[in-house]
Scaffold this motif. Sequence first.
Motif, PDB file in Angstrom:
ATOM      1  N   TYR A  47       0.887  -1.160   0.000  1.00  0.00           N
ATOM      2  CA  TYR A  47       0.000   0.000   0.000  1.00  0.00           C
ATOM      3  C   TYR A  47       0.922   1.205   0.000  1.00  0.00           C
ATOM      4  O   TYR A  47       1.474   1.567   1.030  1.00  0.00           O
ATOM      5  CB  TYR A  47      -0.887  -0.024   1.228  1.00  0.00           C
ATOM      6  CG  TYR A  47      -1.962   1.064   1.262  1.00  0.00           C
ATOM      7  CD1 TYR A  47      -2.136   1.954   0.211  1.00  0.00           C
ATOM      8  CD2 TYR A  47      -2.814   1.184   2.347  1.00  0.00           C
ATOM      9  CE1 TYR A  47      -3.115   2.923   0.235  1.00  0.00           C
ATOM     10  CE2 TYR A  47      -3.803   2.156   2.391  1.00  0.00           C
ATOM     11  CZ  TYR A  47      -3.943   3.019   1.338  1.00  0.00           C
ATOM     12  OH  TYR A  47      -4.914   3.985   1.370  1.00  0.00           O
ATOM     13  N   GLY A  48       1.130   1.796  -1.175  1.00  0.00           N
ATOM     14  CA  GLY A  48       2.150   2.830  -1.289  1.00  0.00           C
ATOM     15  C   GLY A  48       3.522   2.205  -1.080  1.00  0.00           C
ATOM     16  O   GLY A  48       3.860   1.195  -1.703  1.00  0.00           O
ATOM     17  N   SER A  49       4.284   2.762  -0.169  1.00  0.00           N
ATOM     18  CA  SER A  49       5.626   2.246   0.108  1.00  0.00           C
ATOM     19  C   SER A  49       5.628   1.194   1.205  1.00  0.00           C
ATOM     20  O   SER A  49       6.684   0.651   1.550  1.00  0.00           O
ATOM     21  CB  SER A  49       6.546   3.402   0.515  1.00  0.00           C
ATOM     22  OG  SER A  49       6.073   4.010   1.719  1.00  0.00           O
ATOM     23  N   ARG A  50       4.467   0.883   1.777  1.00  0.00           N
ATOM     24  CA  ARG A  50       4.404  -0.010   2.935  1.00  0.00           C
ATOM     25  C   ARG A  50       3.758  -1.341   2.554  1.00  0.00           C
ATOM     26  O   ARG A  50       2.815  -1.384   1.769  1.00  0.00           O
ATOM     27  CB  ARG A  50       3.607   0.647   4.066  1.00  0.00           C
ATOM     28  CG  ARG A  50       4.087   2.047   4.388  1.00  0.00           C
ATOM     29  CD  ARG A  50       3.192   2.724   5.406  1.00  0.00           C
ATOM     30  NE  ARG A  50       3.374   4.159   5.372  1.00  0.00           N
ATOM     31  CZ  ARG A  50       4.338   4.819   6.008  1.00  0.00           C
ATOM     32  NH1 ARG A  50       5.199   4.140   6.743  1.00  0.00           N
ATOM     33  NH2 ARG A  50       4.460   6.127   5.921  1.00  0.00           N
ATOM     34  N   ARG A  51       4.251  -2.407   3.146  1.00  0.00           N
ATOM     35  CA  ARG A  51       3.642  -3.710   2.896  1.00  0.00           C
ATOM     36  C   ARG A  51       2.671  -4.046   4.016  1.00  0.00           C
ATOM     37  O   ARG A  51       2.855  -3.632   5.170  1.00  0.00           O
ATOM     38  CB  ARG A  51       4.707  -4.803   2.737  1.00  0.00           C
ATOM     39  CG  ARG A  51       5.521  -5.103   3.969  1.00  0.00           C
ATOM     40  CD  ARG A  51       6.329  -6.379   3.776  1.00  0.00           C
ATOM     41  NE  ARG A  51       7.335  -6.248   2.736  1.00  0.00           N
ATOM     42  CZ  ARG A  51       7.971  -7.275   2.183  1.00  0.00           C
ATOM     43  NH1 ARG A  51       7.668  -8.505   2.534  1.00  0.00           N
ATOM     44  NH2 ARG A  51       8.895  -7.079   1.279  1.00  0.00           N
ATOM     45  N   LEU A  52       1.615  -4.798   3.678  1.00  0.00           N
ATOM     46  CA  LEU A  52       0.642  -5.186   4.675  1.00  0.00           C
ATOM     47  C   LEU A  52       1.204  -6.312   5.540  1.00  0.00           C
ATOM     48  O   LEU A  52       1.804  -7.260   5.041  1.00  0.00           O
ATOM     49  CB  LEU A  52      -0.657  -5.648   4.020  1.00  0.00           C
ATOM     50  CG  LEU A  52      -1.413  -4.634   3.153  1.00  0.00           C
ATOM     51  CD1 LEU A  52      -2.788  -5.199   2.787  1.00  0.00           C
ATOM     52  CD2 LEU A  52      -1.556  -3.294   3.841  1.00  0.00           C
ATOM     53  N   LEU A  53       0.962  -6.203   6.848  1.00  0.00           N
ATOM     54  CA  LEU A  53       1.434  -7.179   7.825  1.00  0.00           C
ATOM     55  C   LEU A  53       0.223  -7.825   8.486  1.00  0.00           C
ATOM     56  O   LEU A  53      -0.763  -7.150   8.777  1.00  0.00           O
ATOM     57  CB  LEU A  53       2.304  -6.492   8.875  1.00  0.00           C
ATOM     58  CG  LEU A  53       3.421  -5.601   8.340  1.00  0.00           C
ATOM     59  CD1 LEU A  53       4.072  -4.832   9.482  1.00  0.00           C
ATOM     60  CD2 LEU A  53       4.448  -6.414   7.574  1.00  0.00           C
ATOM     61  N   PHE A  54       0.320  -9.128   8.735  1.00  0.00           N
ATOM     62  CA  PHE A  54      -0.797  -9.859   9.320  1.00  0.00           C
ATOM     63  C   PHE A  54      -0.397 -10.465  10.653  1.00  0.00           C
ATOM     64  O   PHE A  54       0.732 -10.907  10.845  1.00  0.00           O
ATOM     65  CB  PHE A  54      -1.271 -10.957   8.357  1.00  0.00           C
ATOM     66  CG  PHE A  54      -1.919 -10.425   7.119  1.00  0.00           C
ATOM     67  CD1 PHE A  54      -3.295 -10.286   7.022  1.00  0.00           C
ATOM     68  CD2 PHE A  54      -1.142 -10.038   6.032  1.00  0.00           C
ATOM     69  CE1 PHE A  54      -3.893  -9.787   5.885  1.00  0.00           C
ATOM     70  CE2 PHE A  54      -1.733  -9.531   4.878  1.00  0.00           C
ATOM     71  CZ  PHE A  54      -3.113  -9.409   4.803  1.00  0.00           C
ATOM     72  N   ASN A  55      -1.360 -10.479  11.560  1.00  0.00           N
ATOM     73  CA  ASN A  55      -1.107 -10.901  12.934  1.00  0.00           C
ATOM     74  C   ASN A  55      -2.281 -11.742  13.427  1.00  0.00           C
ATOM     75  O   ASN A  55      -3.435 -11.424  13.139  1.00  0.00           O
ATOM     76  CB  ASN A  55      -0.983  -9.652  13.817  1.00  0.00           C
ATOM     77  CG  ASN A  55      -0.242  -9.909  15.107  1.00  0.00           C
ATOM     78  OD1 ASN A  55       0.959 -10.057  15.097  1.00  0.00           O
ATOM     79  ND2 ASN A  55      -0.962  -9.956  16.210  1.00  0.00           N
ATOM     80  N   CYS A  56      -1.991 -12.819  14.134  1.00  0.00           N
ATOM     81  CA  CYS A  56      -3.043 -13.586  14.809  1.00  0.00           C
ATOM     82  C   CYS A  56      -2.666 -13.676  16.278  1.00  0.00           C
ATOM     83  O   CYS A  56      -1.629 -14.266  16.624  1.00  0.00           O
ATOM     84  CB  CYS A  56      -3.186 -14.977  14.208  1.00  0.00           C
ATOM     85  SG  CYS A  56      -4.508 -15.960  14.994  1.00  0.00           S
ATOM     86  N   ALA A  57      -3.477 -13.075  17.143  1.00  0.00           N
ATOM     87  CA  ALA A  57      -3.199 -13.034  18.580  1.00  0.00           C
ATOM     88  C   ALA A  57      -4.219 -13.873  19.323  1.00  0.00           C
ATOM     89  O   ALA A  57      -5.419 -13.837  19.009  1.00  0.00           O
ATOM     90  CB  ALA A  57      -3.247 -11.591  19.081  1.00  0.00           C
ATOM     91  N   VAL A  58      -3.748 -14.622  20.296  1.00  0.00           N
ATOM     92  CA  VAL A  58      -4.625 -15.487  21.096  1.00  0.00           C
ATOM     93  C   VAL A  58      -4.300 -15.278  22.568  1.00  0.00           C
ATOM     94  O   VAL A  58      -3.150 -15.008  22.928  1.00  0.00           O
ATOM     95  CB  VAL A  58      -4.449 -16.971  20.718  1.00  0.00           C
ATOM     96  CG1 VAL A  58      -4.942 -17.224  19.305  1.00  0.00           C
ATOM     97  CG2 VAL A  58      -2.987 -17.398  20.846  1.00  0.00           C
ATOM     98  N   PRO A  59      -5.288 -15.380  23.446  1.00  0.00           N
ATOM     99  CA  PRO A  59      -5.015 -15.202  24.876  1.00  0.00           C
ATOM    100  C   PRO A  59      -4.137 -16.327  25.414  1.00  0.00           C
ATOM    101  O   PRO A  59      -4.337 -17.497  25.082  1.00  0.00           O
ATOM    102  CB  PRO A  59      -6.413 -15.228  25.510  1.00  0.00           C
ATOM    103  CG  PRO A  59      -7.283 -15.919  24.521  1.00  0.00           C
ATOM    104  CD  PRO A  59      -6.715 -15.623  23.173  1.00  0.00           C
ATOM    105  N   GLY A  60      -3.172 -15.954  26.234  1.00  0.00           N
ATOM    106  CA  GLY A  60      -2.221 -16.913  26.763  1.00  0.00           C
ATOM    107  C   GLY A  60      -2.841 -17.978  27.636  1.00  0.00           C
ATOM    108  O   GLY A  60      -2.296 -19.077  27.758  1.00  0.00           O
TER     109      GLY A  60
END
Length: 274
Positions: A231-244
């Motif tokens: 997106y423009g000069s930036r790449r999309l980053l993906f995250n999956c967070a789960v409760p510990g």
Amino acid sequence: MPTSRAMYQITDQKGLRQVRESDPDFSGTLAKGLMILQCFVQDPRAHANSEFAERLGIPRSTVSRLCRTLQSLGYLDHDDRLDRYFIGPAAVALGYPYVIQTPLLAQLRPAMQQMADRFEGAVSVGVTMDLDVVYVETNAHLHGTLKRPGVGAVRGIVETAMGRAWLAQHTVSERNAFLAHARRARPDEYTRSTEGLKDSLSNYTKRGFAINMGDAGLGVLAVGVASNIRYGSRRLLFNCAVPGYRAKPADLLKTIGPAMVEFVRLADRQVGMR
């Protein structure tokens, strides 16, 4: 052709003065107004003029004038009873064009929700901005993480799985320069994240994803993958967070991480990157 410009993270009048000395095209007045708005990123509560002045090192008379201007434009709201300023609706509206133009976001939402429900957590998309990741979308399971980040939430690159995934894409020299900057600017955050950073950066090529084993201090485990979608000069980053309390560290390595790698691979394919 437009040339890229340096990005500054200015926290006070001293920093502003240094930038203006090195960059004659930099507008100090505009920067002061934006510095006031940025105070709400770190501390979203209502603020008085005196708090802005003390925090930023800007004269109170200047702060008062800037706040009235920002209020007139809708970027601040004022509570006469408390004599304090809140962030205004124009600040929210300003970010809307960025979110709706984020590539593939509408198409990815159903799959992101499926992933969030499958792992009973939250799946997010973000982009980097200086030392931080800015979240542009989050889909969460009904009983997912208690600290789920909403649109516009900001987290440090070194302490997030998706930030570490982004960092792993850089050359060693680029990475070292960034880490030196992070260590100087945010020593506590850097120290807290050192071990997790080392693990993610040394194993990203083999695993295909970065991890956060809870060292961000929120009781949340996460995996992050950097896509090739730009997106423009930036790449999309993906995250999956789960409760510990619901997932185990082994789950990140055996199931959640590989699932996120496959998810991002399919997303990349949709825009013809692979």
